[in-house]
Design a protein around this motif. Structure first.
Motif, mmCIF file in Angstrom:
data_model
loop_
_atom_site.group_PDB
_atom_site.id
_atom_site.type_symbol
_atom_site.label_atom_id
_atom_site.label_comp_id
_atom_site.label_asym_id
_atom_site.label_seq_id
_atom_site.Cartn_x
_atom_site.Cartn_y
_atom_site.Cartn_z
ATOM 1 N N VAL A 59 0.762 -1.251 0.009
ATOM 2 C CA VAL A 59 -0.035 0.080 -0.041
ATOM 3 C C VAL A 59 1.030 1.275 -0.004
ATOM 4 N N TYR A 141 -8.600 -0.678 -3.862
ATOM 5 C CA TYR A 141 -7.869 0.793 -3.496
ATOM 6 C C TYR A 141 -6.842 0.806 -4.605
ATOM 7 N N SER A 144 -8.419 2.421 -7.563
ATOM 8 C CA SER A 144 -9.084 3.615 -7.596
ATOM 9 C C SER A 144 -8.119 4.557 -7.749
ATOM 10 N N CYS A 187 -16.729 -2.415 -3.369
ATOM 11 C CA CYS A 187 -16.593 -1.759 -1.913
ATOM 12 C C CYS A 187 -18.082 -2.310 -1.240
ATOM 13 N N LEU A 211 -13.691 4.381 0.993
ATOM 14 C CA LEU A 211 -13.192 4.291 -0.297
ATOM 15 C C LEU A 211 -14.305 4.418 -1.377
#
Length: 545
Positions: A59, A141, A144, A187, A211
């Motif tokens: 991440v 994520y 995104s 999500c 998110l």
């Protein structure tokens, strides 16, 4: 766009050196997966966790060499020759030299491997449900980030293997709308499988909802919603409200220390990238981005220099913007009676840092005098970055800081709700309540009641810019609101301070190296990397690159 430290390698080395970490760093335990057989890896939840932990370690955190904020109008890198200044700022990047996020596909592939292998395993169904939801959150994520900066991208949810599939591994891009729908739907599908209170650093129900709310807000904004469909704003407002209704988060009382390691995973944090000082997983923010010189000694590299553009957004202590003629602002005493977040976020001429008075004036032999010549000596704007910098780690060489990098926090939820609700239905009590919580923590009065929708929009945007400054939210905001073609098509500004007799004279000037150009017909997205197109003929390039 970020250049990442090799966290996976660092975590592997760390695991070899120690078999356990403190519980709050538990998810960082990773063993080299090439030393574990495929059969053994998916035969126990502890072994499978090692693989998932490796994905968490990927991440992204703050790229302290050239943070995203420097690509916006909030700051400029104090070092010359950086991508944000030399390539992105003047908009001279191409598909061959543009900053690239395409490497996130390696993380997406790891998520797909985990989802397929664990889904087919005989591990505990309860454990599987939670961990599969975590892997899907991480995949969403990463998508995104790609979607924000490229628009539509290939959506890959299976494990690609060229030896087995041949050219079938080359997938075309989904549309921007399809990519958004995938992220938002993922999500929504996983939030009920995640706990409200998760182990520190792991995805929670609140993280999945936040998110979703963040991408819903982006999709509702002018860039992707040119006809201003109110139902899109309503969807974003409802999702943010669901996070609020969890009653799992609140504003941390002290904005100044919110980001310090001793307050990691506090009541405001929804999702954060975990760090561990003294290792390759340390947070290097303080030394790399903080003020350069204290008492003539180098204490930081100054990779974030706040602009005058941002400084002007901080309100007065009475809560009024400096443009309000009744605010009491004096341009020749610009740092007096400003709101508390200004003093907590910005190092300015005459302020104290590490027991020293910082001097940015010209002609007084200060090493911190505003750099007017783009020479990488000191601040190029007359300001240094202070927010989140822990004085005990304010050293150019330190690697001891364990402060996490906060990706989502509750203040962003309140701000997002206020914006989306105001756009969907106009001002109401809930909008004021959300914004005024943040203002109360900042020590400034509540917003004046009775504002119309346009006035409240202006107030919300200002509040968002100030509250989330240096948290890498500004550039996405400029893009989604279609403000980049205005704010990034003019030079960034600095402060030049001369002594006239014994009195300082403040003059706003263009920042050295701060020229900006933004081409609205193409720069709202980055070009697809040429290296990716060369490998995959199914990929189409973004327009005008």
């Amino acid at each position: 766009m970020k250049k990442q430290f090799n966290f996976a390698k660092g975590v592997m080395i760390l695991f070899i050196l120690t078999t356990t970490l403190f519980s709050c760093k538990k998810y960082l335990d990773v063993a080299p997966v090439d030393q574990v057989s495929d059969e053994a890896l998916w035969s126990s939840d502890s072994n499978a966790d090692l693989f998932l932990n490796n994905i968490y370690a990927a991440v992204p955190t703050l790229d302290t060499g050239d943070p995203w904020e420097n690509f916006s109008d909030n700051s400029i890198n104090g070092q010359a020759g950086r991508v944000s200044t030399n390539i992105y700022g003047p908009s001279i990047y191409t598909s061959s030299n543009a900053p690239s996020l395409w490497g996130y596909y390696s993380n997406i592939r790891k998520c797909n491997v985990f989802i397929q292998k664990v889904g087919a395993s005989s591990l505990s169904e309860t454990w599987k449900k939670t961990r599969l939801a975590e892997a899907r959150f991480l995949r969403a994520y990463f998508y995104s980030l790609l979607w924000t900066y490229y628009g539509g991208v290939p959506i890959i949810t299976d494990i690609l293997n060229y030896n087995e599939q041949g050219d079938e591994v080359f997938r075309p891009r989904a549309t921007t709308e399809e990519t958004y729908t995938f992220i938002s739907s993922e999500c929504a599908a996983i939030e009920s499988d995640l706990p409200v209170v998760a182990e520190s650093g792991r995805a929670s129900k609140g993280a999945a909802l936040t998110l979703k709310a963040a991408v819903d807000l982006f999709a509702a904004s002018a860039l992707l919603n040119p006809t201003n469909e109110k139902k899109k704003w309503e969807m974003a407002a409802e999702t943010f409200k669901r996070v609020m209704d969890l009653n799992a988060y609140s504003l941390f009382p002290d904005y100044n220390t919110l980001f310090f390691e001793e307050n990691n995973n506090n009541v405001e944090v929804i999702f954060s990238r975990q760090h561990l000082g003294g290792t390759g997983l340390a947070n290097f923010r303080d030394g790399h981005t903080g003020p350069r010189f204290v008492r003539g000694a180098l204490t930081g590299w100054g990779h974030i220099n706040p602009t005058q553009d941002l400084v002007d957004e901080y309100a007065m202590a009475n809560g009024l913007p400096i443009t309000n003629p009744t605010s009491g602002y004096n341009p020749q005493r610009p740092y007096e009676n400003r709101e508390r977040r200004f003093y907590q976020s910005i190092v300015y001429d005459g302020s104290e840092w590490l027991g020293d008075v910082m001097i940015m004036k010209q002609g007084v032999n200060s090493m911190n005098a505003t750099d007017l010549n783009n020479s990488s000596i000191s601040t190029r704007t007359g300001y240094y970055y202070r927010k989140g910098i822990n004085p005990k780690y304010a050293s150019a060489q330190t690697n001891q800081n364990s402060a996490n990098w906060i990706i989502f926090r509750y203040a962003e939820v309140l701000l997002g709700y206020a914006e989306a609700r105001n756009e969907a239905t106009g001002p109401d009590a809930s909008v004021y309540q959300a914004i005024n919580q943040i203002r109360a923590r900042a020590g400034i009065p509540a917003l004046q009641e009775g504002l119309n929708q346009d006035q409240l929009r202006t107030a919300i945007h200002r509040e968002r810019r100030v509250e989330l400054a240096f948290e890498e939210k500004r550039l996405p905001d400029l893009l989604r609101l279609r403000l980049a073609e205005v704010n990034l098509n003019r030079p960034l500004r600095a402060i030049k301070i001369d002594l006239v007799g014994s009195s300082p004279n403040y003059q706003i000037v263009p920042a050295a190296g701060g020229n900006r150009k933004f081409q609205a017909n193409k720069n709202y997205v980055l070009p697809i990397p040429q290296s990716a197109i060369d490998k995959n003929s199914q990929l189409t390039q973004n327009p005008n690159y």
